[in-house]
Design an enzyme around this catalytic site. Sequence first.
Site, PDB file in Angstrom:
ATOM      1  N   ASN A 182       0.815  -1.219   0.000  1.00 15.60           N
ATOM      2  CA  ASN A 182       0.000   0.000   0.000  1.00 15.60           C
ATOM      3  C   ASN A 182       0.847   1.267   0.000  1.00 15.60           C
ATOM      4  O   ASN A 182       0.359   2.340   0.363  1.00 15.60           O
ATOM      5  CB  ASN A 182      -0.914   0.007   1.231  1.00 15.60           C
ATOM      6  CG  ASN A 182      -1.856  -1.180   1.247  1.00 15.60           C
ATOM      7  OD1 ASN A 182      -2.425  -1.552   0.239  1.00 15.60           O
ATOM      8  ND2 ASN A 182      -2.016  -1.793   2.413  1.00 15.60           N
ATOM      9  N   HIS A 207     -13.929  -2.693   7.209  1.00 14.99           N
ATOM     10  CA  HIS A 207     -12.750  -3.380   7.729  1.00 14.99           C
ATOM     11  C   HIS A 207     -13.066  -4.101   9.042  1.00 14.99           C
ATOM     12  O   HIS A 207     -13.888  -3.652   9.849  1.00 14.99           O
ATOM     13  CB  HIS A 207     -11.629  -2.361   7.960  1.00 14.99           C
ATOM     14  CG  HIS A 207     -10.291  -2.975   8.163  1.00 14.99           C
ATOM     15  ND1 HIS A 207      -9.802  -3.293   9.415  1.00 14.99           N
ATOM     16  CD2 HIS A 207      -9.326  -3.331   7.280  1.00 14.99           C
ATOM     17  CE1 HIS A 207      -8.591  -3.802   9.290  1.00 14.99           C
ATOM     18  NE2 HIS A 207      -8.273  -3.841   8.006  1.00 14.99           N
ATOM     19  N   GLU A 212     -16.048   3.472   4.592  1.00 17.20           N
ATOM     20  CA  GLU A 212     -14.675   3.771   4.193  1.00 17.20           C
ATOM     21  C   GLU A 212     -14.720   4.633   2.936  1.00 17.20           C
ATOM     22  O   GLU A 212     -15.655   4.547   2.146  1.00 17.20           O
ATOM     23  CB  GLU A 212     -13.900   2.481   3.914  1.00 17.20           C
ATOM     24  CG  GLU A 212     -13.844   1.535   5.104  1.00 17.20           C
ATOM     25  CD  GLU A 212     -13.097   0.235   4.799  1.00 17.20           C
ATOM     26  OE1 GLU A 212     -12.175   0.260   3.954  1.00 17.20           O
ATOM     27  OE2 GLU A 212     -13.441  -0.796   5.387  1.00 17.20           O
ATOM     28  N   SER A 214     -10.544  -1.327   0.869  1.00 15.70           N
ATOM     29  CA  SER A 214      -9.207  -1.850   0.607  1.00 15.70           C
ATOM     30  C   SER A 214      -9.177  -3.111  -0.238  1.00 15.70           C
ATOM     31  O   SER A 214      -8.154  -3.400  -0.858  1.00 15.70           O
ATOM     32  CB  SER A 214      -8.481  -2.112   1.930  1.00 15.70           C
ATOM     33  OG  SER A 214      -9.173  -3.072   2.706  1.00 15.70           O
TER      34      SER A 214
END
Length: 384
Positions: free
Chosen positions: A40, A126, A172, A176
């Site tokens: 990342n 998450h 979010e 991700s």
Amino acid sequence: MSALPAERHRRIRTFLPGRSAASLQDAQANAPPLLDLASNDYLGLARHPALARAATACLNEEGLGAGSSRLVCGSRPIHEALERALARWLGRERVLLFPSGFQANLAAVTALADRHSLVLADRLIHHSLLVGVQASGARLQRFRHNDLTDLERRLVAARQADPGQRLLVLSESLFSMEGTSPAVEALARLCERHGALLLLDEAHALGVLGQGGRGLAWGLPAVTLVSGTFGKAFGGGGAFLASDALVGDWLLQRSGGFRFTTALAPPLAAGALAALELMESREASGQAAGPALLERARRWRDGLEAAGWPRPAGHGPILALVVGGDQEALDLQARLEGAGLLIVAIRPPTVPEGQARLRLVLREDLPPGSLHHLLKALGSPPAP
């Protein structure tokens, strides 16, 4: 405890920068180089000389660790400098630092919700946020991914059932494992209209999305609390929560996740401040990294689609190439690694059953020809 099937079993692999290594012995044997399409480190700052200099100078002056919590004797000038700089950059009144993003998210949820609250969470949030809900004792409802119509239906029903109940929405700004983003401005308006608090995890957006990389909550005071990390685009480690003064003081006074943990290592704080200064200087000179990285992401999505692969959802630097079965994803990961590409298979429970995928992550410092290399290694997609 039952044994996991082989295709679901995890193991730790050790890597050197630019090289793969299953063990230290392999590392010393000069393992072949790999092109990193997994980490990342979106802006390529993890090894930037300015960050290394700042962290080294702080290490030499203040030592490696803080030695205690911020409220005992662990607070250092670099912590306060970073918090002030982040608050100014984000347009927030208060920032508090945490050793990890997981810890920051736990602290955020437990500060905003309790056993009398209802939490409405995007179905794909998450794991740290879900653990926070569990720790808070709040009741949980999950709404369909990025579906504001479903969220509004639930908010209306909740207000009708208990007009005075505290409502907290979790989402979010860049998911991700999906690479997708909600319509954050509409999400904030919706929460404001129904009197719901909004916690937005910006871990993967900061540095890339929004004005100057400030994330998608920039300029939206209806976002109650912003969670961010230094382990992604900032190239280091640690995390923070950003809010108005009232919520920030509530966190300081009541959050065990902040009060009872050793402060963020000063060299990491120094590295994060150096990264922020780099981002600001690049924005001031008209060279902010975000737009170019998003344009690269568009080209990669176009290239994958043109090659016959399903177009990865979203617009950011995370491209999810959904394969389906666990073993199919692992086999494709191994084939790509054999071609010199580090791309990791993501399997349930991290993603839903039947949606194992390769997670491609674009960085600003990828060499020319990286997309061609990937498409050649992937070949044609398997027949449906």
